[in-house]
Each structure stands twice: as C-alpha cells, then as structure tokens.
Write a protein that holds these residues in place. Sequence first.
Motif, PDB file in Angstrom:
ATOM      1  N   MET A   5      24.233  64.716  54.891  1.00 36.31           N
ATOM      2  CA  MET A   5      24.199  63.291  55.242  1.00 36.31           C
ATOM      3  C   MET A   5      23.359  63.051  56.492  1.00 36.31           C
ATOM      4  O   MET A   5      22.520  62.149  56.524  1.00 36.31           O
ATOM      5  CB  MET A   5      25.614  62.771  55.466  1.00 36.31           C
ATOM      6  N   VAL A   6      23.556  63.865  57.517  1.00 36.50           N
ATOM      7  CA  VAL A   6      22.791  63.713  58.754  1.00 36.50           C
ATOM      8  C   VAL A   6      21.326  64.064  58.510  1.00 36.50           C
ATOM      9  O   VAL A   6      20.430  63.380  59.005  1.00 36.50           O
ATOM     10  CB  VAL A   6      23.406  64.564  59.889  1.00 36.50           C
ATOM     11  N   SER A   7      21.071  65.090  57.722  1.00 35.08           N
ATOM     12  CA  SER A   7      19.687  65.479  57.419  1.00 35.08           C
ATOM     13  C   SER A   7      18.932  64.352  56.722  1.00 35.08           C
ATOM     14  O   SER A   7      17.759  64.118  57.013  1.00 35.08           O
ATOM     15  CB  SER A   7      19.670  66.727  56.539  1.00 35.08           C
ATOM     16  N   MET A  65      19.552  61.137  57.053  1.00 37.60           N
ATOM     17  CA  MET A  65      19.314  60.083  58.049  1.00 37.60           C
ATOM     18  C   MET A  65      18.145  60.450  58.957  1.00 37.60           C
ATOM     19  O   MET A  65      17.313  59.610  59.276  1.00 37.60           O
ATOM     20  CB  MET A  65      20.563  59.845  58.890  1.00 37.60           C
ATOM     21  N   VAL A  66      18.099  61.704  59.378  1.00 39.26           N
ATOM     22  CA  VAL A  66      17.041  62.158  60.285  1.00 39.26           C
ATOM     23  C   VAL A  66      15.677  62.076  59.608  1.00 39.26           C
ATOM     24  O   VAL A  66      14.668  61.815  60.270  1.00 39.26           O
ATOM     25  CB  VAL A  66      17.335  63.600  60.774  1.00 39.26           C
ATOM     26  N   ALA A  67      15.628  62.254  58.298  1.00 38.28           N
ATOM     27  CA  ALA A  67      14.366  62.243  57.569  1.00 38.28           C
ATOM     28  C   ALA A  67      13.754  60.846  57.432  1.00 38.28           C
ATOM     29  O   ALA A  67      12.564  60.725  57.141  1.00 38.28           O
ATOM     30  CB  ALA A  67      14.568  62.851  56.187  1.00 38.28           C
ATOM     31  N   LYS A  68      14.517  59.816  57.669  1.00 35.21           N
ATOM     32  CA  LYS A  68      13.997  58.450  57.506  1.00 35.21           C
ATOM     33  C   LYS A  68      13.146  58.045  58.710  1.00 35.21           C
ATOM     34  O   LYS A  68      13.431  58.416  59.841  1.00 35.21           O
ATOM     35  CB  LYS A  68      15.158  57.468  57.324  1.00 35.21           C
ATOM     36  N   PRO A  69      12.104  57.243  58.482  1.00 37.73           N
ATOM     37  CA  PRO A  69      11.224  56.834  59.579  1.00 37.73           C
ATOM     38  C   PRO A  69      11.931  55.995  60.652  1.00 37.73           C
ATOM     39  O   PRO A  69      11.591  56.078  61.830  1.00 37.73           O
ATOM     40  CB  PRO A  69      10.131  55.996  58.906  1.00 37.73           C
ATOM     41  N   ALA A  70      12.925  55.226  60.254  1.00 38.18           N
ATOM     42  CA  ALA A  70      13.637  54.385  61.225  1.00 38.18           C
ATOM     43  C   ALA A  70      14.417  55.234  62.226  1.00 38.18           C
ATOM     44  O   ALA A  70      14.686  54.789  63.340  1.00 38.18           O
ATOM     45  CB  ALA A  70      14.575  53.428  60.508  1.00 38.18           C
ATOM     46  N   PHE A  71      14.763  56.453  61.842  1.00 40.38           N
ATOM     47  CA  PHE A  71      15.523  57.320  62.739  1.00 40.38           C
ATOM     48  C   PHE A  71      14.736  57.624  64.007  1.00 40.38           C
ATOM     49  O   PHE A  71      15.293  57.613  65.107  1.00 40.38           O
ATOM     50  CB  PHE A  71      15.914  58.623  62.039  1.00 40.38           C
ATOM     51  N   ALA A  72      13.451  57.902  63.873  1.00 41.84           N
ATOM     52  CA  ALA A  72      12.618  58.214  65.041  1.00 41.84           C
ATOM     53  C   ALA A  72      12.569  57.030  66.002  1.00 41.84           C
ATOM     54  O   ALA A  72      12.659  57.203  67.224  1.00 41.84           O
ATOM     55  CB  ALA A  72      11.214  58.608  64.604  1.00 41.84           C
ATOM     56  N   LEU A 131      30.220  62.922  63.706  1.00 42.69           N
ATOM     57  CA  LEU A 131      29.396  63.489  62.646  1.00 42.69           C
ATOM     58  C   LEU A 131      28.013  63.843  63.189  1.00 42.69           C
ATOM     59  O   LEU A 131      27.485  64.923  62.906  1.00 42.69           O
ATOM     60  CB  LEU A 131      29.274  62.516  61.476  1.00 42.69           C
ATOM     61  N   GLY A 132      27.435  62.946  63.963  1.00 43.01           N
ATOM     62  CA  GLY A 132      26.135  63.231  64.565  1.00 43.01           C
ATOM     63  C   GLY A 132      26.206  64.349  65.587  1.00 43.01           C
ATOM     64  O   GLY A 132      25.317  65.199  65.672  1.00 43.01           O
ATOM     65  N   ARG A 133      27.261  64.378  66.365  1.00 42.95           N
ATOM     66  CA  ARG A 133      27.396  65.368  67.434  1.00 42.95           C
ATOM     67  C   ARG A 133      27.667  66.768  66.895  1.00 42.95           C
ATOM     68  O   ARG A 133      27.090  67.740  67.359  1.00 42.95           O
ATOM     69  CB  ARG A 133      28.513  64.916  68.381  1.00 42.95           C
ATOM     70  N   TYR A 134      28.566  66.881  65.913  1.00 39.26           N
ATOM     71  CA  TYR A 134      29.009  68.199  65.458  1.00 39.26           C
ATOM     72  C   TYR A 134      28.603  68.532  64.019  1.00 39.26           C
ATOM     73  O   TYR A 134      28.840  69.642  63.569  1.00 39.26           O
ATOM     74  CB  TYR A 134      30.529  68.317  65.599  1.00 39.26           C
ATOM     75  N   ALA A 168      25.311  52.003  60.012  1.00 40.74           N
ATOM     76  CA  ALA A 168      25.928  53.318  59.811  1.00 40.74           C
ATOM     77  C   ALA A 168      25.176  54.406  60.554  1.00 40.74           C
ATOM     78  O   ALA A 168      25.768  55.378  61.011  1.00 40.74           O
ATOM     79  CB  ALA A 168      25.996  53.650  58.325  1.00 40.74           C
ATOM     80  N   ALA A 169      23.868  54.255  60.692  1.00 41.19           N
ATOM     81  CA  ALA A 169      23.058  55.294  61.335  1.00 41.19           C
ATOM     82  C   ALA A 169      23.165  55.257  62.856  1.00 41.19           C
ATOM     83  O   ALA A 169      22.996  56.288  63.505  1.00 41.19           O
ATOM     84  CB  ALA A 169      21.600  55.153  60.926  1.00 41.19           C
ATOM     85  N   GLY A 170      23.455  54.107  63.438  1.00 42.54           N
ATOM     86  CA  GLY A 170      23.508  53.968  64.895  1.00 42.54           C
ATOM     87  C   GLY A 170      24.440  54.944  65.587  1.00 42.54           C
ATOM     88  O   GLY A 170      24.027  55.640  66.528  1.00 42.54           O
ATOM     89  N   PRO A 171      25.691  55.052  65.145  1.00 37.09           N
ATOM     90  CA  PRO A 171      26.586  56.011  65.787  1.00 37.09           C
ATOM     91  C   PRO A 171      26.147  57.461  65.598  1.00 37.09           C
ATOM     92  O   PRO A 171      26.339  58.299  66.482  1.00 37.09           O
ATOM     93  CB  PRO A 171      27.933  55.766  65.110  1.00 37.09           C
ATOM     94  N   VAL A 172      25.530  57.760  64.455  1.00 35.89           N
ATOM     95  CA  VAL A 172      25.039  59.122  64.224  1.00 35.89           C
ATOM     96  C   VAL A 172      23.889  59.427  65.178  1.00 35.89           C
ATOM     97  O   VAL A 172      23.826  60.507  65.770  1.00 35.89           O
ATOM     98  CB  VAL A 172      24.613  59.306  62.746  1.00 35.89           C
ATOM     99  N   VAL A 173      22.982  58.466  65.345  1.00 33.01           N
ATOM    100  CA  VAL A 173      21.874  58.628  66.295  1.00 33.01           C
ATOM    101  C   VAL A 173      22.428  58.852  67.696  1.00 33.01           C
ATOM    102  O   VAL A 173      21.951  59.715  68.434  1.00 33.01           O
ATOM    103  CB  VAL A 173      20.939  57.397  66.265  1.00 33.01           C
TER     104      VAL A 173
END
Length: 122
Positions: free
Chosen positions: A45-47, A49-56, A36-39, A81-86
């Motif tokens: 959903m990915v957007s 996750m990326v918007a959250k401060p913890a993502f950076a 999901l993160g790669r493709y 859940a966010a780790g594999p997407v990152v």
Amino acid sequence: MRTLQANGATKITAFSVAVAAACAGTAVMDQLLFFLGRYGRSTRMVSRMVAKPAFARASGFIEAHPISFVMSFRFIFGLRAAGPVVAGLSAMGFWTYTALNVAAAAAICLFEQVRQTGQTSR
C-alpha cells in the motif's frame, strides 16, 4: 433537534454526539495511517502511494511547511488518505503530528458543528 439529557441538567444534541464521534474517528484513522507510513514502509500500500507523482509534491510540501501540511491535507483532493502516510514517512515527530492531527480534526468537526447548527436555527 432531539436532545439527550443526562442527570436532568445537561442537554446534548444527538448531532453533537455524532460530530464528536466523527472527530474521534478521523483522528484515530489518521494516526493509524501515520503509523503505516512510519513503520510499514515496505508494504504494498505504501509502495503504491510513493510511486504516484503527487507523492513527491506532498513530500516536498511537508518538508517545507509541516504544520500547514498537517492542518490542510484534509482539504486537498487526493491527499486525504495519503497525507498521514506522507507525514509518517517524513522526519516529523510522533508527538508533533499527534498534536496537529487532533487540533485539525477538532477544528474541522467544530466548523461542521457550527455550520450545521446555523442552518437548523434559521
């Protein structure tokens, strides 16, 4: 503890089968989230996750310590859940992630198997 017998020689506990299924399930789900993160970079959903401060912070950590990140994100609150997407969004290769993912899933399931077996044998 109830055991299942195959061919009268092998004893497998029902708990061991459940742990093996959990290990396979967590590895497969993490692989799907990696894809999901790669493709699926443009998905909502990915957007989110990326918007959250913890993502950076997670993104910086995976770039600096990719092996440690994949082996530990299961234990960091908010990254399960966010780790594999990152990881999918990072420069980490597919085969590298797959090997680390399977190793981490097996390690956590083996730990749980040993922990539960120790508790029931007392």
